[in-house]
Motif scaffolding. Structure first.
Motif, short mmCIF file in Angstrom:
data_model
loop_
_atom_site.label_atom_id
_atom_site.label_comp_id
_atom_site.label_asym_id
_atom_site.label_seq_id
_atom_site.Cartn_x
_atom_site.Cartn_y
_atom_site.Cartn_z
N ARG A 67 0.82 -1.21 0.00
CA ARG A 67 0.00 0.00 0.00
C ARG A 67 0.85 1.26 0.00
O ARG A 67 0.33 2.36 -0.21
CB ARG A 67 -0.94 -0.01 1.21
N ARG A 97 -11.35 -10.58 4.89
CA ARG A 97 -11.95 -9.98 6.09
C ARG A 97 -13.26 -10.70 6.38
O ARG A 97 -14.26 -10.52 5.68
CB ARG A 97 -12.19 -8.48 5.86
N ASP A 108 -13.21 -0.29 7.82
CA ASP A 108 -12.87 -1.61 7.30
C ASP A 108 -13.00 -1.65 5.78
O ASP A 108 -12.16 -2.25 5.09
CB ASP A 108 -13.79 -2.68 7.91
N HIS A 110 -12.68 0.91 3.70
CA HIS A 110 -11.56 1.67 3.15
C HIS A 110 -10.28 0.84 3.16
O HIS A 110 -9.52 0.81 2.18
CB HIS A 110 -11.34 2.96 3.94
N ASP A 111 -10.03 0.14 4.26
CA ASP A 111 -8.82 -0.67 4.39
C ASP A 111 -8.81 -1.81 3.39
O ASP A 111 -7.78 -2.07 2.75
CB ASP A 111 -8.72 -1.21 5.82
N GLU A 112 -9.94 -2.46 3.22
CA GLU A 112 -10.03 -3.59 2.29
C GLU A 112 -9.84 -3.13 0.85
O GLU A 112 -9.10 -3.75 0.07
CB GLU A 112 -11.38 -4.29 2.46
N ASP A 114 -8.36 -0.41 -0.17
CA ASP A 114 -7.00 0.10 -0.32
C ASP A 114 -6.02 -1.04 -0.58
O ASP A 114 -5.17 -0.95 -1.47
CB ASP A 114 -6.60 0.87 0.94
#
Length: 261
Positions: A67, A97, A108, A110-112, A114
């Motif tokens: 990332r 996830r 969550d 956004h993180d996935e 990204d």
């Protein structure tokens, strides 16, 4: 069959375990040079020493988060400096996830997204100029059957993987004709993630019994989890110049789990 990978160079992200580590081992066994990364550099180095103790200077292992554009640029630059160029890229870094829709926070999501998108776009952008100089350039994006067959227990991951499949198709047109881009869609592969889920389940039965219930519930035709080395063999074939007329497509390594045509 000789896959013609010897003396070529490949970059593999997420190489410290599972499919990534198996792919590193497969490519080294074929005589290729490999640059690989993981966030935990010590774990990565130890894992490679375990599966390929004789790799010597044919492997470059660095700590990197896909990332982070600077991390990825350093990985690619390191590969070019060490080996003189790169011939292929395997975008493997990622995970799943396990959470239903309303237990998945916006953070969550956004993180996935990204991880699934930036992790691929950063590496492709850093590598594409070098790949274009190869006479057999290939990118393989490791994805999952979730991309076509959503799983309510993996809602964010399913959506992110569907987007990655769409992106991979776009990349296959954008980077043609110099660079081929294909996807490998995984089913239930026995990696560290499944071992951890088994341990966390508290099930007192042997792993094989727990596995049987999982594959029966998911409708896996071959009635077992797949192995990381079974995936790596397909990845190696897609990277190979033997697959020179294959781009923009998907190959399932899923034991017949898919319920779509």
């Amino acid at each position: 069959m000789d896959l013609l990978l010897s003396d070529r160079t490949y970059v593999v992200t997420g190489g410290s375990s599972g499919v990534g580590l198996a792919t590193v081992a497969e490519l080294l066994a074929e005589g290729a040079c490999v640059a690989t990364c993981a966030r935990d550099g010590d774990r990565l180095t130890a894992a490679i020493a375990d599966v390929a103790p004789d790799a010597g200077d044919r492997v470059l292992a660095v700590s990197a988060d896909v990332r982070n554009r600077d991390d990825v640029a350093a990985l690619v630059t390191g590969a070019v400096d060490r080996f003189g160029g790169i011939d292929g890229l395997v975008n493997n870094a990622g995970g799943s996830r396990m959470a239903p829709l309303w237990e998945t926070s916006l953070a969550d999501w956004h993180d996935e997204l990204d991880l699934k998108f930036a992790g691929v776009l950063n590496t492709v952008d850093a590598a594409r100029g070098h790949l274009a100089a190869s006479d057999a350039a290939s990118i393989v994006n490791i994805n999952a059957v979730l991309a076509k067959q959503p799983e309510t227990r993996l809602i964010a991951t399913s959506a992110a993987r569907a987007g990655l499949l769409n992106l991979s198709k776009s990349l296959s047109f954008d980077l043609a004709p110099r660079i081929r881009v294909n996807s490998v869609l995984l089913g239930l592969i026995d990696t560290g993630q499944w071992q951890r889920r088994y341990a966390e389940s508290g099930d007192a039965r042997p792993f094989a019994d727990w596995e049987h219930d999982i594959v029966a519930d998911r409708g896996v035709a071959l009635d077992r989890f797949g192995r990381a080395d079974e995936v790596a063999a397909v990845v190696a074939m897609l990277l190979s110049p033997r697959s020179s007329y294959v781009t923009g497509t998907t190959v399932e390594v899923a034991g017949g789990v898919s319920r779509y045509v």
